[in-house]
Every structure is written in structure tokens, then in C-alpha cells.
Design an enzyme around this catalytic site. Structure first.
Site, PDB file in Angstrom:
ATOM      1  N   LYS A  12       0.831  -1.201   0.000  1.00  0.00           N
ATOM      2  CA  LYS A  12       0.000   0.000   0.000  1.00  0.00           C
ATOM      3  C   LYS A  12       0.875   1.265   0.000  1.00  0.00           C
ATOM      4  O   LYS A  12       2.095   1.191   0.238  1.00  0.00           O
ATOM      5  CB  LYS A  12      -0.914  -0.038   1.217  1.00  0.00           C
ATOM      6  N   TYR A  52     -12.447  -2.782  -3.553  1.00  0.00           N
ATOM      7  CA  TYR A  52     -12.990  -2.810  -2.185  1.00  0.00           C
ATOM      8  C   TYR A  52     -14.523  -2.855  -2.191  1.00  0.00           C
ATOM      9  O   TYR A  52     -15.153  -2.426  -1.227  1.00  0.00           O
ATOM     10  CB  TYR A  52     -12.482  -1.599  -1.400  1.00  0.00           C
ATOM     11  N   ASN A 119      -1.729  -0.119   7.029  1.00  0.00           N
ATOM     12  CA  ASN A 119      -1.181  -1.408   7.473  1.00  0.00           C
ATOM     13  C   ASN A 119      -0.363  -2.125   6.396  1.00  0.00           C
ATOM     14  O   ASN A 119      -0.322  -3.350   6.346  1.00  0.00           O
ATOM     15  CB  ASN A 119      -2.307  -2.301   8.019  1.00  0.00           C
ATOM     16  N   HIS A 122      -2.015  -5.362   1.364  1.00  0.00           N
ATOM     17  CA  HIS A 122      -3.279  -6.039   1.067  1.00  0.00           C
ATOM     18  C   HIS A 122      -2.939  -7.421   0.543  1.00  0.00           C
ATOM     19  O   HIS A 122      -1.993  -7.569  -0.247  1.00  0.00           O
ATOM     20  CB  HIS A 122      -4.071  -5.294  -0.013  1.00  0.00           C
ATOM     21  N   GLU A 133      -9.595 -10.102  -7.978  1.00  0.00           N
ATOM     22  CA  GLU A 133      -8.629  -9.018  -7.805  1.00  0.00           C
ATOM     23  C   GLU A 133      -7.491  -9.103  -8.838  1.00  0.00           C
ATOM     24  O   GLU A 133      -7.036  -8.081  -9.354  1.00  0.00           O
ATOM     25  CB  GLU A 133      -8.059  -9.055  -6.385  1.00  0.00           C
TER      26      GLU A 133
HETATM   27  P1  IDP Z   1      -7.782  -6.836   5.337  1.00  0.00           P
HETATM   28  O1  IDP Z   1      -6.941  -5.838   4.567  1.00  0.00           O
HETATM   29  O2  IDP Z   1      -7.045  -7.391   6.512  1.00  0.00           O
HETATM   30  O3  IDP Z   1      -8.391  -7.907   4.459  1.00  0.00           O
HETATM   31  P2  IDP Z   1     -10.412  -5.586   5.387  1.00  0.00           P
HETATM   32  O4  IDP Z   1     -11.438  -5.822   6.451  1.00  0.00           O
HETATM   33  O5  IDP Z   1     -10.642  -6.189   4.049  1.00  0.00           O
HETATM   34  O6  IDP Z   1      -8.993  -6.006   5.989  1.00  0.00           O
HETATM   35  O7  IDP Z   1     -10.285  -3.996   5.253  1.00  0.00           O
HETATM   36  C1  IDP Z   1      -9.585  -3.428   4.164  1.00  0.00           C
HETATM   37  C2  IDP Z   1      -8.682  -2.340   4.700  1.00  0.00           C
HETATM   38  O8  IDP Z   1      -9.484  -1.289   5.258  1.00  0.00           O
HETATM   39  C3  IDP Z   1      -7.765  -2.761   5.865  1.00  0.00           C
HETATM   40  O9  IDP Z   1      -6.583  -3.382   5.451  1.00  0.00           O
HETATM   41  C4  IDP Z   1      -7.515  -1.437   6.546  1.00  0.00           C
HETATM   42  O10 IDP Z   1      -6.546  -0.669   5.830  1.00  0.00           O
HETATM   43  C5  IDP Z   1      -8.866  -0.749   6.419  1.00  0.00           C
HETATM   44  N1  IDP Z   1      -9.759  -0.997   7.558  1.00  0.00           N
HETATM   45  C6  IDP Z   1     -10.464  -2.130   7.811  1.00  0.00           C
HETATM   46  N2  IDP Z   1     -11.216  -2.016   8.911  1.00  0.00           N
HETATM   47  C7  IDP Z   1     -10.993  -0.770   9.365  1.00  0.00           C
HETATM   48  C8  IDP Z   1     -11.496  -0.051  10.506  1.00  0.00           C
HETATM   49  O11 IDP Z   1     -12.316  -0.533  11.293  1.00  0.00           O
HETATM   50  N3  IDP Z   1     -11.033   1.209  10.657  1.00  0.00           N
HETATM   51  C9  IDP Z   1     -10.144   1.790   9.809  1.00  0.00           C
HETATM   52  N4  IDP Z   1      -9.671   1.165   8.731  1.00  0.00           N
HETATM   53  C10 IDP Z   1     -10.071  -0.116   8.518  1.00  0.00           C
HETATM   54 MG    MG Z   2      -9.777  -7.682   2.935  1.00  0.00          MG
END
Ligand code: IDP
Ligand code: MG
Length: 142
Positions: A12, A52, A119, A122, A133
Site C-alpha cells: 500500500k 474494495y 497497514n 493487502h 482481484e
Molecule cells: P484486510 O486488509 O485485513 O483484508 P479488510 O477488512 O478487508 O482487511 O479492510 C480493508 C482495509 O481497510 C484494511 O486493510 C484497513 O486498511 C482498512 N480498515 C479495515 N477495517 C478498518 C477499521 O475498522 N477502521 C479503519 N480502517 C479499517
Molecule cells: Mg480484505
């Protein structure tokens, strides 16, 4: 029995900005997975809206798309036996505060208090997501 899969990884914008591409890709290679395709690019809103799509309606979707547009990402297709699960484990939990030490998110990221969790990585979460994807980011990949 061998079950070779492909998964989509994105380093990212926070990972690219912080110069962590090598570490992220290095961990994936060191684990034993193979890189199939890679591209450094800045995404656009349409691509990210589709990528997304499962998060439509979530409060963090707007900030997430804005963050993902904030700079280039490295998109990589990675191949290996059970690679989808494997790269999810290497990545660690979504919340980098809680991600286990030893994982990419656990070692390289922390929650900065921004509206979206930055984080680093992805990784596709299932065979269906991986196929969808990869087709989105690498339409030419047969
Ligand atoms: P993942 O990347 O671990 O699969 P997802 O639930 O698919 O997690 O969420 C996509 C991205 O959205 C996450 O990697 C993170 O950057 C962001 N995200 C997910 N949940 C939250 C939240 O509750 N608050 C803020 N950002 C979030
Ligand atoms: Mg995800």
C-alpha cells in the site's frame, strides 16, 4: 496433493512511501512463494471502488480509497501451494496494533489514529477474491 494458487498482494502507499517494498516482497520470496507479475502504479477511484466493493457502505471506505490514492502501490501476483492463506498469515491481523510480532503488519506498522488503518499490505482473502482481484489489477494475465 499440490494445490498451486495465485493471490494478489498490494504494498500500500504507506509501505511504498516508507521504503518497505523490499522487505515486504523479500518476506514473501523468503517464505518460498514465486512472483508472477509486478507493477508499481497509482490506482484510480474506479479500480479501488471495485477492489474494495465488499466494503460498500462502511464508514472507513472513503478514507480507505483516499489513502490508497495517496501514492503509488506495488501490485504483485504471487504463486504457490496454499499461497492465499500463506500470505494472509505473513501479513498478520488487519489492525496493526494487534497483528502478531513476526508478521508484516505486526513488525512494520502501527495504528497512527488516522481514520483508516495504514497497514502496509493487502492480500486476497479467498480463492474467489484472488481471481477477481488479479483480473482487476492484471487484466492481461491469462
Ligand atoms: P484486510 O486488509 O485485513 O483484508 P479488510 O477488512 O478487508 O482487511 O479492510 C480493508 C482495509 O481497510 C484494511 O486493510 C484497513 O486498511 C482498512 N480498515 C479495515 N477495517 C478498518 C477499521 O475498522 N477502521 C479503519 N480502517 C479499517
Ligand atoms: Mg480484505
Amino acid at each position: 496433493m499440490s494445490e498451486v494458487q495465485r493471490t494478489l498482494v498490494l504494498v500500500k502507499p504507506d509501505g511504498v512511501r516508507r521504503g518497505l517494498v523490499g522487505q515486504v516482497v523479500g518476506r514473501i520470496e523468503a517464505k518460498g512463494y514465486r512472483l508472477v507479475a509486478a507493477q508499481l502504479r497509482t490506482a484510480d477511484a474506479a479500480l479501488l471502488g471495485e477492489h474494495y466493493g465488499e466494503h460498500a457502505g462502511r464508514a472507513f471506505l472513503g478514507p480507505l480509497v483516499e489513502f490508497m490514492l495517496s501514492g503509488p502501490v506495488l501490485a504483485v501476483v504471487v504463486e504457490g501451494h496454499r499461497v492465499i492463506e500463506g500470505v494472509r498469515v505473513l501479513s498478520g491481523a488487519t489492525d496493526p496494533t494487534l497483528a502478531a510480532p513476526g508478521s508484516i503488519r505486526g513488525d512494520l506498522a502501527c495504528d497512527t489514529g488516522a481514520p483508516v488503518m495504514e497497514n502496509i499490505i493487502h492480500a486476497s482473502d479467498s480463492p474467489g477474491s484472488a481471481a477477481r482481484e488479479i483480473a482487476l489489477w492484471f487484466p492481461d494475465l491469462g
